[in-house]
Enzyme design. Structure first.
Site, PDB file in Angstrom:
ATOM      1  N   ARG A 106       0.721  -1.170  -0.120  1.00 54.02           N
ATOM      2  CA  ARG A 106      -0.139   0.236   0.109  1.00 54.02           C
ATOM      3  C   ARG A 106       1.016   1.271   0.028  1.00 54.02           C
ATOM      4  NH1 ARG A 106      -3.463  -3.047   3.508  1.00 54.02           N
ATOM      5  NH2 ARG A 106      -5.533  -3.737   2.562  1.00 54.02           N
ATOM      6  N   LYS A 152       3.590  11.396 -11.194  1.00 47.73           N
ATOM      7  CA  LYS A 152       2.946  10.398 -12.057  1.00 47.73           C
ATOM      8  C   LYS A 152       3.571   9.061 -12.252  1.00 47.73           C
ATOM      9  CE  LYS A 152       0.255  13.420 -15.024  1.00 47.73           C
ATOM     10  NZ  LYS A 152      -0.173  13.707 -16.455  1.00 47.73           N
ATOM     11  N   GLU A 208      10.263  17.628 -24.887  1.00 43.50           N
ATOM     12  CA  GLU A 208       9.421  18.062 -23.356  1.00 43.50           C
ATOM     13  C   GLU A 208      10.111  19.355 -23.232  1.00 43.50           C
ATOM     14  OE1 GLU A 208       7.244  16.692 -22.264  1.00 43.50           O
ATOM     15  OE2 GLU A 208       7.014  14.642 -22.727  1.00 43.50           O
ATOM     16  N   LYS A 250       7.872  22.755 -14.627  1.00 50.56           N
ATOM     17  CA  LYS A 250       6.749  21.708 -14.150  1.00 50.56           C
ATOM     18  C   LYS A 250       6.565  21.550 -12.702  1.00 50.56           C
ATOM     19  CE  LYS A 250       5.870  16.862 -14.923  1.00 50.56           C
ATOM     20  NZ  LYS A 250       5.942  15.567 -15.386  1.00 50.56           N
ATOM     21  N   GLU A 256      -4.071  17.132 -11.457  1.00 46.73           N
ATOM     22  CA  GLU A 256      -4.423  17.259 -12.928  1.00 46.73           C
ATOM     23  C   GLU A 256      -5.951  17.380 -13.003  1.00 46.73           C
ATOM     24  OE1 GLU A 256      -3.985  14.921 -17.250  1.00 46.73           O
ATOM     25  OE2 GLU A 256      -2.234  15.395 -16.010  1.00 46.73           O
ATOM     26  N   ARG A 314      -2.641  21.661 -14.336  1.00 41.05           N
ATOM     27  CA  ARG A 314      -1.704  20.391 -14.627  1.00 41.05           C
ATOM     28  C   ARG A 314      -2.028  20.122 -16.315  1.00 41.05           C
ATOM     29  NH1 ARG A 314       1.095  15.718 -11.000  1.00 41.05           N
ATOM     30  NH2 ARG A 314       2.632  15.007 -12.767  1.00 41.05           N
ATOM     31  N   ASN A 329       0.227  18.414 -20.846  1.00 42.84           N
ATOM     32  CA  ASN A 329      -0.369  17.582 -21.912  1.00 42.84           C
ATOM     33  C   ASN A 329      -0.390  18.022 -23.364  1.00 42.84           C
ATOM     34  OD1 ASN A 329      -0.870  15.498 -20.036  1.00 42.84           O
ATOM     35  ND2 ASN A 329      -2.887  16.228 -19.474  1.00 42.84           N
ATOM     36  N   HIS A 359       0.429  15.788 -26.293  1.00 45.36           N
ATOM     37  CA  HIS A 359       0.387  14.460 -25.852  1.00 45.36           C
ATOM     38  C   HIS A 359      -1.181  13.732 -25.998  1.00 45.36           C
ATOM     39  CE1 HIS A 359       3.703  15.635 -23.386  1.00 45.36           C
ATOM     40  NE2 HIS A 359       3.935  14.553 -22.892  1.00 45.36           N
ATOM     41  N   HIS A 365       0.656  10.697 -27.595  1.00 41.77           N
ATOM     42  CA  HIS A 365       0.510   9.372 -27.099  1.00 41.77           C
ATOM     43  C   HIS A 365       0.012   8.241 -28.134  1.00 41.77           C
ATOM     44  CE1 HIS A 365       0.800  10.188 -22.425  1.00 41.77           C
ATOM     45  NE2 HIS A 365       2.076  10.215 -23.086  1.00 41.77           N
ATOM     46  N   HIS A 395       9.096   8.236 -26.950  1.00 42.19           N
ATOM     47  CA  HIS A 395       7.943   9.350 -26.604  1.00 42.19           C
ATOM     48  C   HIS A 395       8.290  10.459 -27.250  1.00 42.19           C
ATOM     49  CE1 HIS A 395       5.308  10.798 -23.642  1.00 42.19           C
ATOM     50  NE2 HIS A 395       6.111  11.699 -23.409  1.00 42.19           N
TER      51      HIS A 395
END
Length: 364
Positions: free
Chosen positions: A118, A140, A182, A226, A236, A240, A244, A247, A251, A263
């Site tokens: 956990r 993330k 990026e 960032k 997000e 945030r 993206n 993206h 993606h 990427h």
């Protein structure tokens, strides 16, 4: 620098030749008597002994988990295998995961830490440009699913991030180019000064032929950009989403290429498509699109894999985790430092954006 997230706050250490500081920082924060370094064969051959020795010299019992290199191994099966190795090594809730590698390792091992018993401590040591300026900052963590990239994951912050910019000198040119997507994105959405720096020195940056202090500044500035966004919107829910940019399309292109495209290579194509959409909608000036595409092209980005089918890209976009109630979400560029959120992009506009990219891109 400090990322201010209340009880989940942490520091990012940036410098050249600082890998051997990992042990002292780990011990200072009292992150646990046992640590598991998760890495891949490529990175372990270069940096594992230095990191392991530093931790052991600080009295930490170290276990090493090596996983295959590549996006195709960023799966729940690999996560389960790592969990099993942590259990066999006797790691408990007071232990720590240390990620040593690029974005794939950071995303996956971070998710391991988030889900093992956990949640246990973890530390990021990113060794690629993409990971240093983006993936290692913000919490993330995720793995891929057959339905799409990063579909199974969690927001889970590291205890600290250690960035040794010297590791970038071991990268091949393609990895550097991929990471620069990026960097360019951060400038376009948030920082005119960063765009000006890149416009002046893009070729030298792409070859990493800048002074060590300039490289440190470049990485740190991207982390600051960032981190500032993450501090305002950790999970997000609003701001945030600007991270993206590129993206939504990118993606899908990355997945449709079966990850033949890196990427950053895919995100660069996504930026080109999304900026074209913004121009056609009257949101963005043509000059901004030209500036963006010139920066990307000057790094060697803007390559299209011929086996990527436009229909597959559009289908993957519909199942992207950024979609809301079946509506595809976009971040569209207005100008340098200015973006808007939009869920009003039609299928024909998406198709036109993809057609534009295929027309101007270089074959892979």
């Amino acid at each position: 620098m400090h990322v201010n997230l209340g009880l989940r706050s942490y520091d990012i250490l940036v410098g050249h030749g600082i890998l051997d500081r990992i042990g002292a920082e780990y011990a200072r924060l009292n992150l646990g008597a046992k640590a598991a370094i998760v890495t891949n064969p490529t990175v372990s051959a270069l940096y594992l002994s230095l990191v392991q020795n530093s931790l052991e010299d600080s009295g930490i019992e170290v276990h090493v988990v090596t996983v295959p290199d590549g996006e195709k191994y960023k799966t729940l099966d690999t996560v389960g295998a790592i969990h099993g190795k942590l259990m066999k090594a006797g790691l408990d809730r007071t232990s720590c995961v240390v990620t040593l590698g690029g974005g794939v390792i950071g995303d996956m091992a971070g998710f391991v830490a988030a889900t093992y018993m956990r949640g246990i401590n973890f530390v990021q040591i990113p060794t690629t440009l993409e990971a240093q300026v983006d993936a290692s900052v913000g919490g993330k963590t995720a793995v891929d699913h057959e339905s799409g990239k990063n579909m199974v994951g969690a927001f889970y912050q590291p205890r600290f991030v250690l960035i040794d910019t010297g590791t970038l000198l071991s990268l091949d040119k393609r990895d550097v180019r991929s990471g620069l997507a990026e960097v360019i994105k951060h400038g376009l959405i948030r920082d005119q000064a960063l765009v000006d720096f890149l416009d002046e020195k893009m070729e030298q940056v792409a070859e990493l032929e800048i002074e060590a202090d300039e490289l440190d500044w470049l990485i740190a500035r991207n982390c600051e950009i960032k981190a500032g966004v993450v501090e305002a919107d950790e999970t997000e829910k609003g701001l945030r989403e600007i991270l993206n940019y590129g993206h939504t399309v990118g993606h899908a292109i990355e997945s449709a290429s079966s990850f033949r495209l890196r990427h950053g290579e895919a995100i660069a194509l996504g930026m080109m498509a999304e900026a074209r959409i913004a121009v056609e909608k009257g949101i963005c000036e043509e000059d901004t699109l030209t500036l963006q595409n010139a920066l990307l092209k000057r790094t060697g980005l803007g390559v299209w894999s011929p086996d990527v089918r436009q229909s597959a890209v559009i289908e993957l976009m519909a199942s992207d985790k950024k979609a809301r109630e079946g509506v595809i979400r976009f971040v569209l560029l207005e100008g340098v430092g200015r973006v808007i959120h939009s869920d009003d992009v039609s299928a024909s506009e998406i198709a036109a954006g993809l057609a534009y990219v295929k027309e101007i891109a270089t074959p892979f």
